[in-house]
Motif scaffolding. Sequence first.
Motif, mmCIF file in Angstrom:
data_model
loop_
_atom_site.group_PDB
_atom_site.id
_atom_site.type_symbol
_atom_site.label_atom_id
_atom_site.label_comp_id
_atom_site.label_asym_id
_atom_site.label_seq_id
_atom_site.Cartn_x
_atom_site.Cartn_y
_atom_site.Cartn_z
ATOM 1 N N ASN A 21 3.098 18.421 -3.112
ATOM 2 C CA ASN A 21 2.931 18.983 -1.773
ATOM 3 C C ASN A 21 2.386 17.977 -0.765
ATOM 4 O O ASN A 21 1.699 18.350 0.193
ATOM 5 N N SER A 22 2.682 16.706 -0.996
ATOM 6 C CA SER A 22 2.329 15.684 -0.013
ATOM 7 C C SER A 22 3.581 14.892 0.332
ATOM 8 O O SER A 22 4.531 14.834 -0.451
ATOM 9 N N LYS A 23 3.586 14.247 1.502
ATOM 10 C CA LYS A 23 4.788 13.544 1.959
ATOM 11 C C LYS A 23 5.102 12.325 1.107
ATOM 12 O O LYS A 23 6.249 11.866 1.059
ATOM 13 N N ASP A 24 4.084 11.765 0.426
ATOM 14 C CA ASP A 24 4.295 10.572 -0.398
ATOM 15 C C ASP A 24 4.775 10.907 -1.813
ATOM 16 O O ASP A 24 5.198 10.028 -2.554
ATOM 17 N N LYS A 67 0.827 -1.215 0.000
ATOM 18 C CA LYS A 67 0.000 0.000 0.000
ATOM 19 C C LYS A 67 0.858 1.261 0.000
ATOM 20 O O LYS A 67 0.526 2.260 -0.651
ATOM 21 N N GLU A 68 1.970 1.211 0.726
ATOM 22 C CA GLU A 68 2.876 2.362 0.796
ATOM 23 C C GLU A 68 3.354 2.775 -0.597
ATOM 24 O O GLU A 68 3.395 3.963 -0.934
ATOM 25 N N ILE A 69 3.702 1.795 -1.412
ATOM 26 C CA ILE A 69 4.175 2.095 -2.761
ATOM 27 C C ILE A 69 3.037 2.614 -3.625
ATOM 28 O O ILE A 69 3.213 3.542 -4.424
ATOM 29 N N ALA A 70 1.848 2.022 -3.467
ATOM 30 C CA ALA A 70 0.685 2.491 -4.225
ATOM 31 C C ALA A 70 0.396 3.957 -3.915
ATOM 32 O O ALA A 70 0.055 4.739 -4.812
ATOM 33 N N ARG A 71 0.537 4.336 -2.656
ATOM 34 C CA ARG A 71 0.307 5.735 -2.275
ATOM 35 C C ARG A 71 1.359 6.645 -2.887
ATOM 36 O O ARG A 71 1.047 7.771 -3.309
ATOM 37 N N ARG A 72 2.601 6.183 -2.945
ATOM 38 C CA ARG A 72 3.659 6.991 -3.552
ATOM 39 C C ARG A 72 3.420 7.174 -5.048
ATOM 40 O O ARG A 72 3.620 8.261 -5.608
ATOM 41 N N SER A 84 6.046 9.043 -8.074
ATOM 42 C CA SER A 84 4.842 9.830 -8.361
ATOM 43 C C SER A 84 4.990 10.582 -9.686
ATOM 44 O O SER A 84 4.109 10.520 -10.557
ATOM 45 N N VAL A 85 6.100 11.295 -9.821
ATOM 46 C CA VAL A 85 6.310 12.122 -11.015
ATOM 47 C C VAL A 85 6.422 11.264 -12.265
ATOM 48 O O VAL A 85 5.733 11.509 -13.272
ATOM 49 N N LEU A 86 7.268 10.246 -12.211
ATOM 50 C CA LEU A 86 7.539 9.468 -13.418
ATOM 51 C C LEU A 86 6.367 8.565 -13.799
ATOM 52 O O LEU A 86 6.080 8.381 -14.986
ATOM 53 N N CYS A 87 5.679 8.006 -12.809
ATOM 54 C CA CYS A 87 4.497 7.201 -13.133
ATOM 55 C C CYS A 87 3.402 8.064 -13.746
ATOM 56 O O CYS A 87 2.670 7.613 -14.631
ATOM 57 N N ASN A 88 3.278 9.313 -13.297
ATOM 58 C CA ASN A 88 2.272 10.192 -13.872
ATOM 59 C C ASN A 88 2.692 10.747 -15.224
ATOM 60 O O ASN A 88 1.835 11.182 -16.001
#
Length: 266
Positions: free
Chosen positions: A146-149, A135-140, A154-158
């Motif tokens: 502007n979030s801790k995850d 779940k931790e990775i899914a959240r990242r 996050s950037v590259l997957c998006n």
Amino acid sequence: MTGFPKKRLGQNFLIDPNILRKIIAVISPKPEDIIVEIGSGRGALTDLLVQSGSEIHAIEIDKDLIPELQMKFGSFPNFHLWNDDALKFDLSSLSKPNSRLRIVGNIPYDITSPLIFKIFDNIAIVQDVTFLVQKEIARRITASPNSKDYGILSVLCNYFTIPKLEFIVSPHVFRPAPKVFSAVITLAIRQIDSDLEFRKMLIKTVKTAFNQRRKILSNALGIMLKERGTDDCPIDLNRRAEMLTVDEFMDLSQWFMRRESKPFSL
């Protein structure tokens, strides 16, 4: 011992038939699909995938599980088994003209990020990804600025994909039960127009910026900026990496590429 989960391989076998059916519903396999399953384990998900009629390529690193998988599915003409390390496997060997790969699997924590980066390297031949991850990775992966995850994943997957957290999975549906919750995520691959050099620069910029995420960009990107100067930079370098959107990282990477061929004075 054959069939027993191995801690060194991060094995936690999914045993709940309801969760397996939910994952299959998310994948929605079709007979014309080429599906690559990473880490088939004892074949719980494999069984449902094979029944779909899709061309299934099961990659399993654990040689002790190969005889059981071969016994269960070897007679199916649409089943192909590979005793190999998914991080080293040549995905391009499975691709066909006009038919991109669909990557699925219950992924150990230690190889999730390297495996996603491997998919980025093979982006042209991949259609989508459905992974069961911590779940931790899914959240990242699905985090916003502007979030801790929010970070590199996050950037590259998006940038490369459209990520979606499909549903949360309890530890109790695994054997052995992990200490944390898991989640099923999907990554629908975007049609990327940028060339390879830009993608390399984007990855380098994002990784460098987040390697010292508490520092402002002028410090975190110090080496890259020293090589190119800072004039005309489109991004406020007094901000931190976690504040930038994907589009802003793209703008910054394009600026770095332009500066590589432009002389400057310090």
